[in-house]
Design an enzyme around this catalytic site. Structure first.
Site, PDB file in Angstrom:
ATOM      1  N   GLY A 126       0.793  -1.217   0.000  1.00  0.00           N
ATOM      2  CA  GLY A 126       0.000   0.000   0.000  1.00  0.00           C
ATOM      3  C   GLY A 126       0.826   1.268   0.000  1.00  0.00           C
ATOM      4  N   GLY A 127       0.142   2.389  -0.165  1.00  0.00           N
ATOM      5  CA  GLY A 127       0.814   3.684  -0.193  1.00  0.00           C
ATOM      6  C   GLY A 127       1.339   3.969  -1.585  1.00  0.00           C
ATOM      7  N   GLN A 128       1.691   5.214  -1.835  1.00  0.00           N
ATOM      8  CA  GLN A 128       2.243   5.555  -3.134  1.00  0.00           C
ATOM      9  C   GLN A 128       3.761   5.455  -3.115  1.00  0.00           C
ATOM     10  OE1 GLN A 128       0.695   9.258  -4.538  1.00  0.00           O
ATOM     11  NE2 GLN A 128      -1.407   8.586  -4.375  1.00  0.00           N
ATOM     12  N   HIS A 157      13.156   4.218   2.614  1.00  0.00           N
ATOM     13  CA  HIS A 157      13.845   3.491   3.674  1.00  0.00           C
ATOM     14  C   HIS A 157      15.322   3.800   3.531  1.00  0.00           C
ATOM     15  CE1 HIS A 157      10.273   1.496   4.834  1.00  0.00           C
ATOM     16  NE2 HIS A 157      10.200   0.716   3.771  1.00  0.00           N
ATOM     17  N   GLY A 179       5.956  -4.052   7.278  1.00  0.00           N
ATOM     18  CA  GLY A 179       5.670  -3.675   8.651  1.00  0.00           C
ATOM     19  C   GLY A 179       5.736  -2.188   8.875  1.00  0.00           C
ATOM     20  N   ILE A 180       6.733  -1.749   9.669  1.00  0.00           N
ATOM     21  CA  ILE A 180       6.820  -0.344  10.068  1.00  0.00           C
ATOM     22  C   ILE A 180       8.164   0.253   9.689  1.00  0.00           C
ATOM     23  CG2 ILE A 180       5.281  -0.738  12.032  1.00  0.00           C
ATOM     24  CD1 ILE A 180       8.051  -0.234  13.694  1.00  0.00           C
ATOM     25  N   CYS A 202       4.060   8.332   1.209  1.00  0.00           N
ATOM     26  CA  CYS A 202       2.780   7.638   1.372  1.00  0.00           C
ATOM     27  C   CYS A 202       1.626   8.396   0.736  1.00  0.00           C
ATOM     28  CB  CYS A 202       2.506   7.360   2.846  1.00  0.00           C
ATOM     29  SG  CYS A 202       3.804   6.371   3.622  1.00  0.00           S
TER      30      CYS A 202
END
Length: 174
Positions: A22-24, A28, A110-111, A128
């Site tokens: 998900g997200g655009q 990282h 995850g995060i 995002c």
């Protein structure tokens, strides 16, 4: 996936990869603690929204160990903090992103908690897909938190919130 609009990233600054979650866009990099949570949701509860909410609660509990009040916002995924700068209106900034994918009800991804990243790295993307809010980190909030301290806070909260024991794997080096 559709092609990425050129105005949303600066691919000459960093390698850019598409992912199937998900997200655009997300980033990282150094100074972030990225935790991939792999759980069998069949053994827990087949509810993606509840799982995302649990990940958010885990981050919020971990931030609380540094006296940072994290929160969720309706219609937005991730964890947000309110920055109160004297002389300026309050501003909401994202401090942690959540990104999940499920395959046969087993979670992947995850995060990503911003501990001390170079926040200018977010300037080349719309994190995002959210344009009206900023991005922050623990260090940006004036907290000289180390990665080891962030790890300890995340480990302490994972069992109580997710009911899982943390198994820490060092990141693979290129």
């Amino acid at each position: 996936m559709p092609p990425t609009p050129a105005h949303l990233l600066t691919p000459d600054q960093f390698p850019v990869f598409q992912s199937g979650r998900g997200g655009q866009f997300t980033y990282h990099g150094p100074g972030q603690r990225v935790a991939y949570v792999m759980l069998d949701l069949t053994a827990r509860r087949r509810d993606v929204r509840a799982f995302v909410a649990a990940l958010e609660a885990w981050v919020i509990e971990s931030l609380g160990r540094f006296n940072v009040e994290g929160a969720v916002r309706p219609g937005r995924v991730g964890v947000w903090v309110e920055r109160k700068t004297p002389g300026f209106p309050p501003q909401e900034d994202k401090i942690a992103a959540i990104g999940v994918k499920l395959r046969r009800w087993v979670s992947f991804h995850g995060i990503a908690l911003n501990v001390e990243p170079d926040l200018s790295h977010f300037a080349g993307i719309v994190p995002c897909g959210v344009t009206e809010h900023g991005v922050t980190s623990l260090v940006d909030l004036g907290l000289p938190v180390t990665m080891d301290e962030a790890d300890a806070a995340l480990r302490a909260g994972v069992e109580s919130v997710l009911g899982a024991r943390a198994q820490v794997e060092p990141p693979a080096l290129p």
